[in-house]
Write an enzyme that holds these catalytic residues in place. Structure first.
Site, PDB file in Angstrom:
ATOM      1  N   GLY A  72      -5.746   1.495  -6.375  1.00  0.00           N
ATOM      2  CA  GLY A  72      -6.275   2.306  -7.466  1.00  0.00           C
ATOM      3  C   GLY A  72      -6.661   3.698  -6.986  1.00  0.00           C
ATOM      4  O   GLY A  72      -6.439   4.696  -7.689  1.00  0.00           O
ATOM      5  N   THR A  73      -7.224   3.775  -5.810  1.00  0.00           N
ATOM      6  CA  THR A  73      -7.655   5.068  -5.265  1.00  0.00           C
ATOM      7  C   THR A  73      -6.456   6.016  -5.130  1.00  0.00           C
ATOM      8  O   THR A  73      -6.542   7.191  -5.505  1.00  0.00           O
ATOM      9  CB  THR A  73      -8.327   4.848  -3.888  1.00  0.00           C
ATOM     10  OG1 THR A  73      -9.429   3.961  -4.063  1.00  0.00           O
ATOM     11  CG2 THR A  73      -8.833   6.156  -3.296  1.00  0.00           C
ATOM     12  N   ASN A 151     -17.150   0.074 -13.706  1.00  0.00           N
ATOM     13  CA  ASN A 151     -17.113  -1.058 -12.778  1.00  0.00           C
ATOM     14  C   ASN A 151     -18.477  -1.724 -12.601  1.00  0.00           C
ATOM     15  O   ASN A 151     -18.552  -2.911 -12.313  1.00  0.00           O
ATOM     16  CB  ASN A 151     -16.561  -0.625 -11.411  1.00  0.00           C
ATOM     17  CG  ASN A 151     -17.134   0.671 -10.915  1.00  0.00           C
ATOM     18  OD1 ASN A 151     -17.021   1.700 -11.581  1.00  0.00           O
ATOM     19  ND2 ASN A 151     -17.758   0.650  -9.764  1.00  0.00           N
ATOM     20  N   SER A 199      -5.152  -1.281 -10.411  1.00  0.00           N
ATOM     21  CA  SER A 199      -5.188  -1.835  -9.062  1.00  0.00           C
ATOM     22  C   SER A 199      -4.967  -3.341  -9.110  1.00  0.00           C
ATOM     23  O   SER A 199      -5.633  -4.045  -9.878  1.00  0.00           O
ATOM     24  CB  SER A 199      -6.553  -1.533  -8.438  1.00  0.00           C
ATOM     25  OG  SER A 199      -6.648  -2.133  -7.174  1.00  0.00           O
ATOM     26  N   GLY A 200      -4.054  -3.842  -8.256  1.00  0.00           N
ATOM     27  CA  GLY A 200      -3.694  -5.256  -8.289  1.00  0.00           C
ATOM     28  C   GLY A 200      -4.843  -6.208  -8.008  1.00  0.00           C
ATOM     29  O   GLY A 200      -4.963  -7.252  -8.651  1.00  0.00           O
ATOM     30  N   HIS A 201      -5.716  -5.840  -7.048  1.00  0.00           N
ATOM     31  CA  HIS A 201      -6.698  -6.835  -6.604  1.00  0.00           C
ATOM     32  C   HIS A 201      -7.824  -7.065  -7.605  1.00  0.00           C
ATOM     33  O   HIS A 201      -8.679  -7.928  -7.396  1.00  0.00           O
ATOM     34  CB  HIS A 201      -7.241  -6.503  -5.209  1.00  0.00           C
ATOM     35  CG  HIS A 201      -8.188  -5.358  -5.110  1.00  0.00           C
ATOM     36  ND1 HIS A 201      -9.540  -5.538  -4.949  1.00  0.00           N
ATOM     37  CD2 HIS A 201      -7.995  -4.029  -5.133  1.00  0.00           C
ATOM     38  CE1 HIS A 201     -10.129  -4.356  -4.853  1.00  0.00           C
ATOM     39  NE2 HIS A 201      -9.214  -3.418  -4.965  1.00  0.00           N
ATOM     40  N   THR A 237       8.631   3.093   2.153  1.00  0.00           N
ATOM     41  CA  THR A 237       9.370   1.862   1.853  1.00  0.00           C
ATOM     42  C   THR A 237       8.543   0.960   0.942  1.00  0.00           C
ATOM     43  O   THR A 237       7.353   0.742   1.182  1.00  0.00           O
ATOM     44  CB  THR A 237       9.710   1.122   3.172  1.00  0.00           C
ATOM     45  OG1 THR A 237      10.450   2.026   3.991  1.00  0.00           O
ATOM     46  CG2 THR A 237      10.532  -0.128   2.913  1.00  0.00           C
ATOM     47  N   CYS A 325     -27.711   0.282   0.318  1.00  0.00           N
ATOM     48  CA  CYS A 325     -28.602   0.580   1.427  1.00  0.00           C
ATOM     49  C   CYS A 325     -28.028   1.743   2.232  1.00  0.00           C
ATOM     50  O   CYS A 325     -27.054   1.591   2.943  1.00  0.00           O
ATOM     51  CB  CYS A 325     -28.753  -0.650   2.309  1.00  0.00           C
ATOM     52  SG  CYS A 325     -30.111  -0.482   3.456  1.00  0.00           S
TER      53      CYS A 325
HETATM   54  N1  PLP Z   1     -11.698   2.765  -9.899  1.00  0.00           N
HETATM   55  C1  PLP Z   1     -12.541   1.799 -10.270  1.00  0.00           C
HETATM   56  C2  PLP Z   1     -13.204   1.863 -11.611  1.00  0.00           C
HETATM   57  C3  PLP Z   1     -12.808   0.727  -9.410  1.00  0.00           C
HETATM   58  O1  PLP Z   1     -13.649  -0.244  -9.775  1.00  0.00           O
HETATM   59  C4  PLP Z   1     -12.163   0.695  -8.133  1.00  0.00           C
HETATM   60  C5  PLP Z   1     -12.454  -0.385  -7.178  1.00  0.00           C
HETATM   61  O2  PLP Z   1     -13.534  -0.949  -7.178  1.00  0.00           O
HETATM   62  C6  PLP Z   1     -11.282   1.737  -7.809  1.00  0.00           C
HETATM   63  C7  PLP Z   1     -11.067   2.748  -8.719  1.00  0.00           C
HETATM   64  C8  PLP Z   1     -10.554   1.748  -6.501  1.00  0.00           C
HETATM   65  O3  PLP Z   1      -9.508   0.794  -6.495  1.00  0.00           O
HETATM   66  P1  PLP Z   1      -8.875   0.328  -5.108  1.00  0.00           P
HETATM   67  O4  PLP Z   1      -9.867  -0.550  -4.444  1.00  0.00           O
HETATM   68  O5  PLP Z   1      -7.630  -0.421  -5.483  1.00  0.00           O
HETATM   69  O6  PLP Z   1      -8.556   1.560  -4.332  1.00  0.00           O
END
Ligand code: PLP
Length: 403
Positions: A72-73, A151, A199-201, A237, A325
């Site tokens: 996602g990042t 999130n 994001s897949g995870h 790749t 923290c």
């Molecule tokens: N954006 C949001 C709202 C998220 O919750 C997260 C991950 O927690 C990300 C972006 C980043 O995704 P990734 O961990 O796949 O880089």
């Protein structure tokens, strides 16, 4: 892990068995590089094409509008930096104060590069200030980036309305939909956004695979350059097994989205009602009217989130806290601070996020465990005698600067 109650699905999710099954052939015999000429490579290329269709189908997009990334990042960075690079005459960026750090850091980077950034405020429920947003749109605005769902609290932003406003003024719109995809329906064929990150995870595919939707015709510059993969839009790749896994996860998410919005939501509500009934001085953070069905963020007055997490962990329950923290002090998250959650509550916030694998028994056990843990922590709490309007200096417990 057997015996574990996993309620941290907004952090990451378990890989679904069907996803692992779909991936296995591409981790073993079918390891061809899709750019090569022989038939094993062709099969890998075909598997990627199928995955692209599965992702597109979940979102109501066209397959050629989907670019596979590593996370996602990367999707956020590609969309935001690419939109600015493709429109060098524009120097204004609009985003919110409660975005994930993946977007906040890009806003700060753009600021360092001399761009003007508007950080939109939210109210005490985490809802976007739409008047401030409307007023912020200018002819110099290159891009708006607003998350689909938060999130930490699950609060859903009015992305369709915000995107329509930007679109009406010819301004490009990106949404970080990492937490929303697979949990609530998104139909890009009726949503005027230019870019969307996922994001897949977060939806039962493995970590290390993501995707970026780029609407056909929207300005774009690749972030990763080199080879011609992804039609020149993302070099490197292709990660065939993980792409196949993401495709399968999207297909499953489409099939389970009703369950997410009925069974999972009902479990989340049962958890929330149980906790609010058993534990006095507890508040829900976020917009209860407009929230992800799997997410709750609850604050318990007079206790510390980190202590709650440690005791939950001793009972095999995984959750997250709304404070981090940093250098010896417990700072409430930027999201809770932006919402103005009072000091005496902000420290004691916990996020519980469910998935389609969460069971009713797990929810009952969690209500029991948290009820005992909060009572125990309150007996020894250093915050117990603080007034509601306590200021940072009033608490001698830690060195944080929150209020
Ligand atoms: N954006 C949001 C709202 C998220 O919750 C997260 C991950 O927690 C990300 C972006 C980043 O995704 P990734 O961990 O796949 O880089």
């Amino acid at each position: 892990m057997s015996g574990t109650i996993y309620l941290d699905n907004n952090a990451t999710t378990a890989v679904a068995p069907e996803v692992l099954d779909a991936m296995m052939p591409y981790l073993q015999g079918e390891y061809g590089n899709p750019s090569s000429m022989y038939s094993m490579a062709g099969r890998a290329g075909k598997a990627i094409a199928t995955a692209r269709e599965q992702v597109a189908s979940l979102l109501g997009a066209q397959p050629e509008e989907i670019i596979f990334t590593a996370c996602g990042t990367e999707s956020d960075a590609t969309a935001i930096l690419g939109a600015f690079e493709a429109q060098p005459e524009k120097r204004h960026f609009i985003t919110s104060r409660v975005e994930h750090s993946a977007v906040i850091a890009l806003g700060q980077l753009l600021q360092q590069r001399g761009c003007r950034v508007t950080w939109l405020d939210v109210d005490d429920k985490g809802r976007l200030d739409m008047d401030q947003y409307r007023d912020a749109l200018t002819d110099d605005t290159a891009l708006v980036s607003l998350m689909y769902a938060n999130n930490e609290t699950g609060t859903v932003f009015p992305v369709p309305q915000a995107a329509a406003l930007a679109n009406g003024r010819g301004i490009r719109f990106h949404t970080d939909a990492v937490q929303a995809v697979g949990k609530i329906p998104i139909n890009l064929s009726a949503l005027p956004v230019d870019y969307l990150a996922l994001s897949g995870h977060k939806l039962h595919a493995p970590k290390g695979i993501g995707a970026l939707y780029v609407r056909r015709g929207s300005p774009f510059r690749p972030f990763m350059i080199g080879g011609h993969q992804e039609r020149g839009r993302r070099a490197g790749t292709e990660n065939v097994p993980y792409i196949v896994g993401l495709g399968k996860a999207c297909e499953l998410a489409a099939a389970h989205i009703k369950d997410e919005n009925t069974r999972v939501k009902a479990l989340r509500d049962k958890l929330e009602e149980g906790l609010l009934r058993n534990i006095p001085d507890a508040i829900i953070n976020g917009d209860r009217e407009n929230r992800l069905p799997n997410t709750m963020n609850i604050s318990f007055k007079y206790v510390e989130g980190e202590a709650i997490l440690l005791l939950l962990d001793q009972e095999g329950i995984c959750a997250s806290s709304g404070s981090a923290c940093t250098s010896g002090s417990l700072e409430p998250s930027h999201v809770l601070r932006s919402m103005g959650v009072p000091f005496t509550y902000a420290h004691g916030s916990v996020r519980l996020s469910l998935s389609r694998f969460t069971t009713e028994v797990e929810i009952s056990k969690t209500v029991d465990a948290l009820t005992r843990i909060i009572a125990r922590l309150r007996e020894i709490s250093p915050f117990r005698n603080l007034p509601d309007d306590a200021a940072p200096g009033d608490c001698k417990h830690c060195s944080c600067s929150c209020s």
